[in-house]
Design a protein around this motif. Structure first.
Motif, PDB file in Angstrom:
ATOM      1  N   SER A 366       0.839  -1.199   0.000  1.00 58.66           N
ATOM      2  CA  SER A 366       0.000   0.000   0.000  1.00 58.66           C
ATOM      3  C   SER A 366       0.868   1.240   0.000  1.00 58.66           C
ATOM      4  N   PRO A 367       0.399   2.319  -0.616  1.00 52.85           N
ATOM      5  CA  PRO A 367       1.113   3.591  -0.488  1.00 52.85           C
ATOM      6  C   PRO A 367       1.092   4.027   0.978  1.00 52.85           C
ATOM      7  N   ILE A 368       2.124   4.739   1.401  1.00 50.91           N
ATOM      8  CA  ILE A 368       2.170   5.242   2.770  1.00 50.91           C
ATOM      9  C   ILE A 368       1.420   6.572   2.843  1.00 50.91           C
ATOM     10  N   LYS A 369       0.601   6.695   3.880  1.00 48.92           N
ATOM     11  CA  LYS A 369      -0.012   7.977   4.207  1.00 48.92           C
ATOM     12  C   LYS A 369       0.666   8.454   5.493  1.00 48.92           C
ATOM     13  N   PRO A 370       1.597   9.394   5.395  1.00 48.95           N
ATOM     14  CA  PRO A 370       2.330   9.832   6.587  1.00 48.95           C
ATOM     15  C   PRO A 370       1.389  10.242   7.717  1.00 48.95           C
ATOM     16  N   GLY A 371       1.663   9.717   8.905  1.00 48.75           N
ATOM     17  CA  GLY A 371       0.824   9.999  10.059  1.00 48.75           C
ATOM     18  C   GLY A 371      -0.179   8.909  10.360  1.00 48.75           C
ATOM     19  N   SER A 372      -0.475   8.082   9.352  1.00 52.09           N
ATOM     20  CA  SER A 372      -1.395   6.967   9.575  1.00 52.09           C
ATOM     21  C   SER A 372      -0.637   5.781  10.150  1.00 52.09           C
ATOM     22  N   GLY A 374      -1.296   2.913   9.247  1.00 51.51           N
ATOM     23  CA  GLY A 374      -1.345   1.904   8.197  1.00 51.51           C
ATOM     24  C   GLY A 374      -2.669   1.163   8.207  1.00 51.51           C
ATOM     25  N   ARG A 375      -2.647  -0.054   7.652  1.00 53.37           N
ATOM     26  CA  ARG A 375      -3.879  -0.846   7.545  1.00 53.37           C
ATOM     27  C   ARG A 375      -3.769  -2.101   8.420  1.00 53.37           C
ATOM     28  N   GLU A 442     -11.540   6.115   4.165  1.00 55.71           N
ATOM     29  CA  GLU A 442     -12.227   5.367   3.100  1.00 55.71           C
ATOM     30  C   GLU A 442     -11.342   4.322   2.439  1.00 55.71           C
ATOM     31  N   ASP A 443     -10.013   4.420   2.607  1.00 55.16           N
ATOM     32  CA  ASP A 443      -9.092   3.439   2.035  1.00 55.16           C
ATOM     33  C   ASP A 443      -8.698   2.359   3.036  1.00 55.16           C
ATOM     34  N   GLY A 444      -9.278   2.423   4.226  1.00 51.29           N
ATOM     35  CA  GLY A 444      -8.974   1.412   5.236  1.00 51.29           C
ATOM     36  C   GLY A 444      -7.753   1.711   6.076  1.00 51.29           C
ATOM     37  N   TYR A 445      -7.200   2.924   5.969  1.00 50.38           N
ATOM     38  CA  TYR A 445      -6.063   3.323   6.807  1.00 50.38           C
ATOM     39  C   TYR A 445      -6.579   3.783   8.161  1.00 50.38           C
ATOM     40  N   VAL A 446      -5.832   3.446   9.215  1.00 48.65           N
ATOM     41  CA  VAL A 446      -6.242   3.760  10.576  1.00 48.65           C
ATOM     42  C   VAL A 446      -5.419   4.937  11.103  1.00 48.65           C
ATOM     43  N   TRP A 447      -6.115   5.877  11.737  1.00 54.49           N
ATOM     44  CA  TRP A 447      -5.476   7.096  12.232  1.00 54.49           C
ATOM     45  C   TRP A 447      -5.711   7.206  13.736  1.00 54.49           C
ATOM     46  N   PHE A 448      -4.632   7.362  14.480  1.00 54.94           N
ATOM     47  CA  PHE A 448      -4.693   7.400  15.946  1.00 54.94           C
ATOM     48  C   PHE A 448      -5.190   8.754  16.429  1.00 54.94           C
TER      49      PHE A 448
END
Length: 569
Positions: A366-372, A374-375, A442-448
């Motif tokens: 998966s592409p990285i979303k900085p701060g997330s 991940g999945r 919406e992409d299933g990435y989890v954010w704390f």
């Protein structure tokens, strides 16, 4: 191909994307799996010269151990432990920082079926007393540091279960057994136990003390299948390379050491690099990565904040194919600066002492979303739930939970030792409650978002407000106090004490009181728990029932701008 993790994959194949990875990456165990016999000894038999551990310290001592070495020395250590009466089910505490003997003693204790309690050398007398009583510790093995061994000695009058104190290193101490003098005389033999002495998959193997917000530290129990769950941590998040060299920065008293310095890495076929440093120095750490050609590296965001301030062009990081981080949220600015200066991403992950990796940026799926964070890890059926255990809409905040009603996944805790109520609450409604508030995009990435409770994460450590408050309230100047976390650019969070002073002390100079209470805290608890910020108030915010509302203090701190007096030490 020598890596053993293949044997524990239900489908041994490459995965084309995250959806394929999530659907098909499942693990399996073997009857009576035991890491010492089925991993360490297996390598020693099939690939005896395979490198297992490269260890160095600041005194320029350097040792390299093969799996044949680890197998032999852990058998010798197991033989010695049983000569002292250590048997299946006994609890043994290891306070060894980064001493290489830890990698002998961990599998040695697994061979016997004893329960290992890794512990930090930052513990003080009261910490040790609580742990020995709560877990009925039979033996404490510590490296030859006079400070921690002095604290252990002071705790002995109130630690009746402890029968043996053992020292590791060159310095001897009165009343302590010398590990090397005794164990080196033992035969390197330890047949796998049978019958009642044999270990089984669901037997308790490992016990970690982890901070709580409303009481003393909780005791997290893991079973013999726990190491298999860390295949996901090492292979798919750390991205370790077979016959490579991996470094996770953690001392062995913290759960991050079994995440990154033992189980998953060896199952995935990589060697461990251990730098037994006296003090963290960013330039020295970069020099180690470059000099030894580390292939994978994991550290908390605090470490990256220091590393990225160095002149990275001076170091050869080309052999390191994966940098990863966990412990707290990674600042986007640090991520971007690291990527800009090294051309390499930082792969974030999230988990707990109670688990293996729960969410992460796994390989290149998966592409990285900085701060997330991940999945979700495919082993865990993760969902974001509300207070009634119902799913929340995408983007809404709720508690990160793991469904356990169908099966208990690899790597999730057995329960909290000797605490039926706490265990039942943690697994209420057929899900494991992490206690962390998050949202899923919406992409299933989890954010704390933050803890449901009040645990403070500072520089990778977890601090219980209750423990710090209990210490401060022992001082006569403190009538009431509330300990909270405050955002800090260096540590992620800093420990703050909001205090109502006792009559007579409230007229003293606030700066003098800060110094007095800081000195008192330093003498009575581990350094990482000591407040760095003090605020003196007339009263604390409370609920109608009289409970302190720490959340109100945090909200006030986040919304106001005022000078904070920070203690640097």
């Amino acid at each position: 191909m020598s890596a053993l993790y293949h044997e524990y994959l239900v489908e041994d194949r490459d995965f084309k994307d995250y959806d394929d990875f999530k659907k098909h990456c499942k693990l399996k165990t073997k009857p009576d799996f035991n890491f010492a016999y089925d991993v360490v000894d297996r390598y020693a038999t099939d690939f005896p010269g395979k490198r297992a551990l490269v260890w160095i310290d600041d005194n320029k001592e350097e040792r390299t151990f093969t799996f044949d070495d680890i197998s032999r020395e852990s058998k010798r250590a197991a033989y010695w432990l049983t000569s002292k009466g250590i048997k299946k089910g006994d609890t043994v505490m290891l306070i060894l920082r980064r001493r290489y003997e830890w990698w002998f003693l961990m599998p040695a204790l697994h061979r016997i079926g004893a329960i290992v309690i890794p512990a930090t050398d930052q513990l003080l007398q009261s910490d040790i007393e609580y742990r020995t009583k709560a877990a009925d510790v039979k033996m404490i093995i510590s490296y030859d540091n006079p400070i921690i061994q002095g604290e252990v000695d002071k705790s002995m009058p109130k630690s009746p279960s402890v029968e043996y104190l053992v020292t590791v290193g060159k310095e001897k101490r009165d009343g302590w057994i010398s590990f090397h003098e005794e164990y080196e005389k033992m035969p390197a033999e330890f047949p796998r136990p049978v019958g009642e002495a044999a270990t089984h998959n669901k037997d308790p193997m490992l016990l970690y003390f982890t901070s709580g917000t409303s009481g003393y530290p909780k005791m997290v129990l893991q079973n013999y299948d726990y190491p298999i769950g860390h295949i996901m941590t090492a292979k798919y998040w750390h991205g370790v390379v077979e016959d490579g060299l991996h470094l996770t920065i953690a001392e062995t008293g913290w759960a991050k050491s079994t995440w990154g310095k033992l189980y998953g890495q060896w199952l995935a076929g990589t060697a461990l690099f251990v730098y037994d440093m006296n003090m963290f120095k960013p330039a020295k750490m970069l020099e180690m990565i470059s000099k030894y050609g580390l292939t994978t590296f994991c550290a908390p965001p605090t470490v990256y904040r220091y590393l990225v301030r160095q002149d990275l062009s001076k170091y050869d990081l080309s052999k390191c194919v994966r940098f990863s981080t966990a412990g707290e949220a990674l600042n986007g600015e640090v991520y971007n600066k690291w990527l800009e200066q090294t051309g390499k991403k930082i792969f974030e992950g999230y988990g707990q002492t109670e688990s293996t990796i729960i969410c992460g940026n796994f390989l290149e799926y998966s592409p990285i979303k900085p701060g997330s964070m991940g999945r979700p890890n495919p082993l865990y059926d993760v969902e974001v739930l509300d207070a009634n255990n119902k799913p929340v809409p995408t983007g809404d905040v709720g508690e990160l939970c793991i469904h356990v009603d169908k099966e208990m996944p690899f790597g999730l805790l057995m329960g909290y030792h000797k605490d039926v109520v706490l265990t039942a609450n943690a697994f209420d409604g057929g899900v494991y409650h992490t206690g962390d508030n998050v949202y899923m995009d919406e992409d299933g990435y989890v954010w704390f978002i933050g803890r449901k409770d009040d645990i403070i994460k500072t520089a990778g450590y977890r601090v219980s407000p209750f423990e710090v408050e209990s210490i401060l309230q022992q001082h006569p100047a403190v009538m009431e106090c509330a300990v909270t976390g405050v955002e800090d650019s260096k540590r992620g969070m800093a420990v703050k004490a909001t205090i109502v002073l006792s009559p007579g002390y409230d007229e003293k100079d606030p700066k003098d009181m800060e110094r007095t209470l800081l000195d008192f805290a330093k003498k009575n608890t581990a350094m990482y728990k000591c407040p760095r910020i003090f605020e003196f108030v007339k009263e604390l915010p409370k609920t109608i029932s009289g409970k302190i509302r720490r959340v109100e203090i945090r909200e006030k701190d986040n919304g106001k701008e005022k000078e904070q007096i920070k203690q640097e030490f």
